[in-house]
Write an enzyme that holds these catalytic residues in place. Structure first.
Site, mmCIF file in Angstrom:
data_model
loop_
_atom_site.group_PDB
_atom_site.id
_atom_site.type_symbol
_atom_site.label_atom_id
_atom_site.label_comp_id
_atom_site.label_asym_id
_atom_site.label_seq_id
_atom_site.Cartn_x
_atom_site.Cartn_y
_atom_site.Cartn_z
ATOM 1 N N SER A 1 7.559 -1.599 -3.996
ATOM 2 C CA SER A 1 6.298 -1.717 -3.269
ATOM 3 C C SER A 1 5.740 -0.330 -2.983
ATOM 4 O O SER A 1 6.111 0.645 -3.653
ATOM 5 C CB SER A 1 6.519 -2.507 -1.971
ATOM 6 O OG SER A 1 5.283 -2.851 -1.394
ATOM 7 N N ASN A 2 4.861 -0.207 -2.024
ATOM 8 C CA ASN A 2 4.279 1.095 -1.672
ATOM 9 C C ASN A 2 3.996 1.137 -0.170
ATOM 10 O O ASN A 2 4.267 0.175 0.542
ATOM 11 C CB ASN A 2 3.013 1.355 -2.499
ATOM 12 C CG ASN A 2 1.998 0.250 -2.308
ATOM 13 O OD1 ASN A 2 1.506 0.032 -1.217
ATOM 14 N ND2 ASN A 2 1.721 -0.484 -3.388
#
Ligand code: CTP
Length: 401
Positions: free
Chosen positions: A209-210
């Site tokens: 993810s980020n």
């Protein structure tokens, strides 16, 4: 924007009372006349001298001032002449008193007598806010027609994290302005918005993810809703409260977000893609947890669908498509390429190299580039103001269709 407006500001005994000083300053700057009413406990957190100096009027704390014979009806006259009574911060105690008609302070007596609208901004610890007693008391206040400004989620004075923070004074000011002068430039529009990160599963316990928190996208969604737009918010996993008054479609992966956008795009009059979509996902998702074995682990990744590119392919001539470009270098050059490649009308350039811009901050600074070569800068401001700035910029283009 608040000239000729008379605001009663009630301040109660919460640590968030320190924010009232900034709120008074902002209200005065916007042109409002301000009368501050403090409960006795509030004066333990902020000296009346501070708020009185900023408001340029004497702060009232008691219904029966010792040396002002004959002035005991002030709580009646104030509530008759004010345009709005705002209680910020409002403690659980004051909310309970308001709900049940207690009038043991200048503030609660004025609230009971007031004919003007009342806006309540609760601030307290998460568990106090979630307690059924507080929830019920707030419902009672809503029943009286009071407007409740939801507290925010975040670090609380107790050291706990949860819902209960008083919104920033600038947001309260915006709520006051919106209440007194409702701006509805997006009536008749339908915004499709993507927000937050996506999560791409590696195995049942891990994902790629980020750092996106969804703050910018959610601010856009709330503002568009307040401005009269129908809003469909397609959101990745975030820790923000689910906004009311819109269709919220919760997704996890880029693939799911793509499907949701494809499903809702045909009815949208404009789309803003504020999501930080993972560009690659594991080519296969391991059914079982991957065990630790060798020194190196190689994961095969495969490109995720480019959601905005796909939307650009299906874009109808009267739809406006807006992307965000998150860049760390040569921001505008990269953004312009994305604008053309994805068939967008506008792109909002987010340059991560600028302090205070991008992920994990409450502020942002952006440049909007148009397909027609236009360039519009929005200087550093909190994300709610940037959201309003982006939408304000788009309004004339939407109206032109
Ligand atoms: N976007 C999207 N789907 C993707 C990737 C990006 O819809 N798979 C959207 C984003 O929501 C944003 C815009 O495209 O509005 C640009 O995203 P950004 O991450 O800046 O660019 P990318 O196209 O991913 O290109 P790169 O990662 O090479 O910068």
């Amino acid at each position: 924007m608040l000239h000729d407006v008379f605001i009663l500001l009630g301040v109660t005994g919460s640590i968030a009372a320190y924010k009232s000083a900034e709120l008074v300053r902002l209200l005065r700057k916007a042109g409002a006349r301000v009368q501050v009413l403090m409960t006795p406990d509030a004066t333990r957190f902020v000296p009346p001298l501070t708020l009185g100096t900023l408001a340029e009027s004497e702060v009232l704390t008691t219904v029966f001032p010792e040396n002002e014979a004959g002035s005991w009806t002030k709580h009646i006259t104030l509530g008759l002449s004010a345009d709005l009574l705002v209680i910020a911060p409002a403690t659980a105690q004051t909310i309970a008193k308001l709900a049940h008609g207690f009038c043991d302070s200048m503030l609660t007596a004025t609230a009971l007598a007031a004919r003007c609208p009342v806006m309540v901004c609760p601030a307290m610890d998460h568990d106090m806010y979630e307690h059924p007693a507080t929830r019920r008391n707030l419902e009672i206040l809503r029943g009286y027609g009071y407007t409740i400004i939801e507290p925010e989620h975040g670090a609380l004075a107790s050291g706990l994290v949860g819902k209960g923070r008083l919104p920033e004074p600038v947001h309260i000011l915006e709520a006051i302005q919106a209440f007194l002068h409702p701006e509805k430039p997006l009536v008749g529009e339908h915004l499709l918005l993507t927000a937050g990160p996506t999560r791409e599963a590696i195995d049942p316990v891990r994902y790629i993810s980020n750092h996106s928190t969804g703050t910018m996208g959610y601010a856009l969604a709330r503002t568009a809703r307040d401005w009269g737009a129908e809003v469909t918010l397609v959101t990745g996993p975030v820790a923000l409260p689910r906004p009311a008054g819109m269709r919220v479609v919760e997704v996890t992966s880029a693939e799911e977000m793509n499907q949701a956008v494809q499903a809702h795009l045909p009815v949208a009059t404009f789309m803003v893609a504020a999501a930080a979509v993972a560009d690659y996902a594991p080519a296969t998702v391991s059914v079982q947890k991957i065990k630790k074995k060798d020194e190196d682990l190689h994961l095969a990744l495969r490109k995720t669908p480019d959601i905005l590119y796909n939307a650009g392919l299906k874009k109808q001539p009267d739809q406006i498509l807006v992307g965000f470009a998150l860049e760390t270098n040569d921001a505008e050059t990269h953004a312009e390429r994305k604008l053309l490649r994805k068939n967008l009308d506008f792109i909002v350039v987010n340059d991560l190299s600028i302090p205070g811009a991008g992920f994990g901050t409450d502020t942002n600074q952006v440049v909007i580039l148009g397909r027609d070569g236009c360039r519009h800068e929005l200087p550093l401001a909190d994300k709610q103001s940037i959201a309003a700035g982006v939408l304000r910029f788009l309004v004339p283009f939407l109206g032109r269709r």
